[in-house]
Enzyme design. Structure first.
Site, PDB file in Angstrom:
ATOM      1  N   MET A  59      -2.247   6.955   4.949  1.00 47.20           N
ATOM      2  CA  MET A  59      -2.446   7.501   3.602  1.00 47.20           C
ATOM      3  C   MET A  59      -3.145   8.848   3.751  1.00 47.20           C
ATOM      4  O   MET A  59      -4.336   8.908   4.085  1.00 47.20           O
ATOM      5  CB  MET A  59      -3.248   6.530   2.734  1.00 47.20           C
ATOM      6  N   GLN A 123       2.099  10.118  13.306  1.00 47.76           N
ATOM      7  CA  GLN A 123       3.210  10.287  12.365  1.00 47.76           C
ATOM      8  C   GLN A 123       3.536  11.766  12.180  1.00 47.76           C
ATOM      9  O   GLN A 123       2.648  12.581  11.912  1.00 47.76           O
ATOM     10  CB  GLN A 123       2.892   9.677  11.006  1.00 47.76           C
ATOM     11  N   CYS A 153       7.729  10.489   2.257  1.00 51.46           N
ATOM     12  CA  CYS A 153       6.727  11.191   1.439  1.00 51.46           C
ATOM     13  C   CYS A 153       7.382  11.766   0.181  1.00 51.46           C
ATOM     14  O   CYS A 153       8.366  12.498   0.267  1.00 51.46           O
ATOM     15  CB  CYS A 153       6.077  12.310   2.256  1.00 51.46           C
ATOM     16  N   LYS A 194       9.666   5.601   9.008  1.00 54.76           N
ATOM     17  CA  LYS A 194       9.161   5.024   7.754  1.00 54.76           C
ATOM     18  C   LYS A 194       9.922   5.687   6.610  1.00 54.76           C
ATOM     19  O   LYS A 194       9.954   6.917   6.519  1.00 54.76           O
ATOM     20  CB  LYS A 194       7.657   5.267   7.639  1.00 54.76           C
ATOM     21  N   ASN A 254       6.784  -2.979   3.203  1.00 54.72           N
ATOM     22  CA  ASN A 254       5.600  -2.269   2.712  1.00 54.72           C
ATOM     23  C   ASN A 254       5.725  -2.060   1.205  1.00 54.72           C
ATOM     24  O   ASN A 254       6.809  -1.827   0.694  1.00 54.72           O
ATOM     25  CB  ASN A 254       5.488  -0.917   3.452  1.00 54.72           C
ATOM     26  N   GLY A 255       4.582  -2.155   0.527  1.00 54.81           N
ATOM     27  CA  GLY A 255       4.533  -1.887  -0.910  1.00 54.81           C
ATOM     28  C   GLY A 255       3.940  -3.042  -1.681  1.00 54.81           C
ATOM     29  O   GLY A 255       4.499  -4.143  -1.702  1.00 54.81           O
ATOM     30  N   GLY A 278      -1.371  -0.711   2.705  1.00 54.17           N
ATOM     31  CA  GLY A 278      -2.092   0.539   2.497  1.00 54.17           C
ATOM     32  C   GLY A 278      -3.211   0.410   1.490  1.00 54.17           C
ATOM     33  O   GLY A 278      -4.357   0.103   1.826  1.00 54.17           O
ATOM     34  N   ARG A 279      -2.862   0.592   0.201  1.00 59.73           N
ATOM     35  CA  ARG A 279      -3.900   0.732  -0.824  1.00 59.73           C
ATOM     36  C   ARG A 279      -4.777  -0.497  -0.975  1.00 59.73           C
ATOM     37  O   ARG A 279      -5.966  -0.375  -1.288  1.00 59.73           O
ATOM     38  CB  ARG A 279      -3.244   1.098  -2.159  1.00 59.73           C
TER      39      ARG A 279
HETATM   40  C1  LIG Z   1      -2.858   8.733  -1.247  1.00 63.06           C
HETATM   41  C2  LIG Z   1      -1.684   8.280  -0.423  1.00 63.06           C
HETATM   42  C3  LIG Z   1      -1.314   8.996   0.706  1.00 63.06           C
HETATM   43  C4  LIG Z   1      -0.204   8.589   1.488  1.00 63.06           C
HETATM   44  N1  LIG Z   1       0.103   9.278   2.636  1.00 63.06           N
HETATM   45  C5  LIG Z   1       1.129   8.846   3.434  1.00 63.06           C
HETATM   46  C6  LIG Z   1       1.409   9.466   4.693  1.00 63.06           C
HETATM   47  O1  LIG Z   1       0.719  10.382   5.151  1.00 63.06           O
HETATM   48  N2  LIG Z   1       2.477   8.986   5.399  1.00 63.06           N
HETATM   49  C7  LIG Z   1       3.250   7.946   4.956  1.00 63.06           C
HETATM   50  O2  LIG Z   1       4.199   7.549   5.629  1.00 63.06           O
HETATM   51  N3  LIG Z   1       2.974   7.323   3.793  1.00 63.06           N
HETATM   52  C8  LIG Z   1       1.935   7.732   3.035  1.00 63.06           C
HETATM   53  N4  LIG Z   1       1.631   7.056   1.883  1.00 63.06           N
HETATM   54  C9  LIG Z   1       2.403   5.854   1.526  1.00 63.06           C
HETATM   55  C10 LIG Z   1       1.748   4.590   2.101  1.00 63.06           C
HETATM   56  O3  LIG Z   1       1.784   4.601   3.511  1.00 63.06           O
HETATM   57  C11 LIG Z   1       2.477   3.325   1.598  1.00 63.06           C
HETATM   58  O4  LIG Z   1       3.826   3.433   1.954  1.00 63.06           O
HETATM   59  C12 LIG Z   1       2.368   3.156   0.085  1.00 63.06           C
HETATM   60  O5  LIG Z   1       1.046   3.388  -0.366  1.00 63.06           O
HETATM   61  C13 LIG Z   1       2.812   1.757  -0.350  1.00 63.06           C
HETATM   62  O6  LIG Z   1       2.064   0.766   0.297  1.00 63.06           O
HETATM   63  P1  LIG Z   1       0.805   0.023  -0.420  1.00 63.06           P
HETATM   64  O7  LIG Z   1       1.295  -0.510  -1.732  1.00 63.06           O
HETATM   65  O8  LIG Z   1       0.397  -1.040   0.538  1.00 63.06           O
HETATM   66  O9  LIG Z   1      -0.242   1.072  -0.625  1.00 63.06           O
HETATM   67  C14 LIG Z   1       0.545   7.453   1.102  1.00 63.06           C
HETATM   68  C15 LIG Z   1       0.154   6.728  -0.037  1.00 63.06           C
HETATM   69  C16 LIG Z   1      -0.951   7.118  -0.791  1.00 63.06           C
HETATM   70  C17 LIG Z   1      -1.348   6.297  -1.993  1.00 63.06           C
END
Ligand SMILES: Cc1cc2nc3c(=O)[nH]c(=O)nc-3n(C[C@H](O)[C@H](O)[C@H](O)COP(=O)(O)O)c2cc1C
Length: 370
Positions: A59, A123, A153, A194, A254-255, A278-279
C-alpha cells in the site's frame, strides 16, 4: 492444466471458462480448502506450498519498511505473514538506480527480508519492458527474493502515463513485460504479477490471467475489483474462479478480506486458497496471527492500536523520516483504520488536523475503549 491448454483464451479473447469446468473445480476445491484451513497454523512460504499463504499487501504511502518491520515483528516474529510486497517502485524511461531501490526497499541491504525473516518482494510499476527488466535485474542483484509487477494501480496519474491498471486493456503487453522480466532475473527468483479483474468489466480476466502465466509469472495476485470501481463495492470474489480455472499457476485472492471467516467465504466463491490482505491490517495488525488460530479473535483494544501507532511514529523518526511525513503516515493509518472499524472514527477526526506530533501523542495517550 497445461499452459498449452490455456492458449485458447489468447486465441479467442472473448472466450470464458465453461460453467461445467467451474462446477468441477468448485467441487474439488471444497475438500482441498478444508485441508488447507486445517493446516492454517503452518505458514506457507509461497502459494501452493503446504500450509496457508497470507501475504501483506503493498500500500503506497503506508506499507514502507517501518510498517513491514512493525507488522512482521509482532509476537516475537511469529506474525503469521508469509511474504511482504514493497510499495511500487515506478519505472519510466530509464532503469531505476540501485541507490533508489535501496532507499525504497531498505530490506535489500539485509538479504531482502524483514528483521523477522519475512521475504520482501520488490514491486515494479511501468509499461516499458526493457527498463522494467533492467530494474528487476538490479533488484535481484541487490538481493530481492522476488519481483512483483503491478498491473492494478488505479491512480489517474499512473494510468495516463502507461502504467498500472491501464495495461489490463492490453494483455499482450502484460505478457511481454512479464516475459522480459522473467528472462532477465535468475531462475530461482520468482517473478509474480498483481492485477485487477479488468478495466471496466471482468470479461477479459481469462485473457489477462493467461497473459501473466504464459509470460512466466510464478503466481498471480488478483484484487477482485475492476479499475473503474477503484475501492467501491462489490468485491468480486466469484470472478476469481475464472482466473483460477484458466491458468496452471496459483491465483492469490485479494480484496476486502477483513475477518477470518472471510477467507472461507472467499475460498468457496473463488476456489483460491492463498490470500493477500491490505487495509484490514490497519485496524487489526494481528489479523494474520488471528487467522492462523495463534491469537484470540477479538477487536483490537484501542489502547493497543495507540501503542502500535506510537511505536510506528518512533520507528519512522529513528529511521530519519522528516517529522511532517511521519505525522502524515500516522494520520493515514488512523484514516484507513476508521474506514474499517467505526471505533477509530472519533480518534481519526480528533487528530486529522494536527500538524505536529505532540497533540497526536497526547490524544493517543487517552485512547482506550469505553
Ligand atoms: C492507500 C493504498 C495504496 C496502495 N498501493 C498499492 C501499491 O503500491 N501496489 C499495489 O499493487 N497495490 C496497492 N494498493 C492495493 C492493495 O495492495 C490491495 O490490492 C487493495 O487495497 C485491496 O486489498 P484490501 O481490501 O485487503 O485492502 C494500494 C491500496 C491502498 C488503499
Amino acid at each position: 492444466m497445461t499452459l498449452g491448454a490455456c492458449e485458447r483464451f489468447v486465441a479467442d479473447p472473448g472466450q470464458r471458462v465453461a460453467e461445467a469446468v467451474l462446477e468441477d473445480m468448485r467441487r474439488d476445491s471444497a475438500a482441498r480448502w478444508a485441508a488447507t484451513w486445517g493446516e492454517r497454523h503452518r505458514v506457507a512460504a509461497r502459494p501452493g506450498e503446504p500450509g496457508l499463504y497470507l501475504a501483506l499487501a503493498p500500500m503506497d504511502g503506508i506499507t514502507d519498511a517501518v510498517y513491514r518491520r512493525l507488522l512482521t515483528d509482532q509476537f516475537g516474529g511469529r506474525s503469521g505473514i508469509s511474504l511482504c510486497v514493497s510499495e511500487f517502485v515506478r519505472v519510466t524511461r530509464d532503469p531505476v538506480p540501485a541507490a533508489v531501490l535501496l532507499r525504497d526497499v531498505p530490506e535489500l541491504a539485509h538479504g531482502g527480508h524483514t528483521r523477522a525473516g519475512v521475504p520482501v518482494y520488490v514491486q515494479l510499476l511501468g509499461g516499458d519492458p526493457e527498463p522494467l527488466a533492467e530494474t528487476a535485474r538490479r533488484a535481484a542483484e541487490l538481493g530481492a527474493p522476488g519481483i512483483d509487477l503491478n498491473f492494478g494501480c488505479p491512480a489517474k496519474t499512473v494510468n495516463n502515463h502507461d502504467g498500472g491498471a491501464s495495461l489490463l486493456r492490453a494483455p499482450q503487453r502484460i505478457r511481454a513485460i512479464v516475459a522480459r522480466v522473467r528472462d532477465r532475473v535468475p531462475e530461482h527468483i520468482p517473478v509474480t504479477a498483481k492485477v485487477r479483474v479488468g478495466w471496466d468489466s471482468s470479461d477479459g480476466l481469462e485473457e489477462i490471467a493467461v497473459a501473466a502465466a504464459s509470460g512466466g509469472a510464478a503466481w498471480l495476485t488478483v484484487h477482485a475489483r475492476t479499475r473503474t470501481q477503484l475501492y467501491q463495492p462489490p468485491v468480486r470474489w466469484p470472478d476469481l474462479a475464472r482466473a483460477r480455472a484458466s491458468i496452471p499457476i496459483p491465483v492469490v485472492a485479494n480484496g476486502d478480506l477483513r475477518v477470518p471467516e472471510d477467507l472461507s467465504h472467499c475460498a468457496a466463491q473463488s476456489c483460491c486458497h492463498a490470500f493477500m490482505i491490505g487495509r484490514a491490517a490497519m485496524a487489526r495488525p494481528d489479523l494474520f496471527a488471528v487467522i492462523r488460530g495463534a491469537r484470540q479473535d477479538r477487536p483490537l483494544p484501542l489502547a493497543e492500536l495507540a501503542d502500535i501507532l506510537r511505536d510506528y511514529h518512533a520507528a519512522m523518526r529513528d529511521d530519519g523520516l522528516e517529522p511532517g511525513r511521519a505525522v502524515a503516515r500516522v494520520k493515514q493509518w488512523l484514516r484507513l483504520a476508521a474506514q474499517l472499524d467505526a471505533r477509530f472514527e472519533p480518534h481519526f477526526h480528533a487528530t486529522k488536523t494536527a500538524a505536529a506530533w505532540p497533540p497526536i501523542a497526547e490524544h493517543l495517550a487517552g485512547m482506550a475503549d469505553a
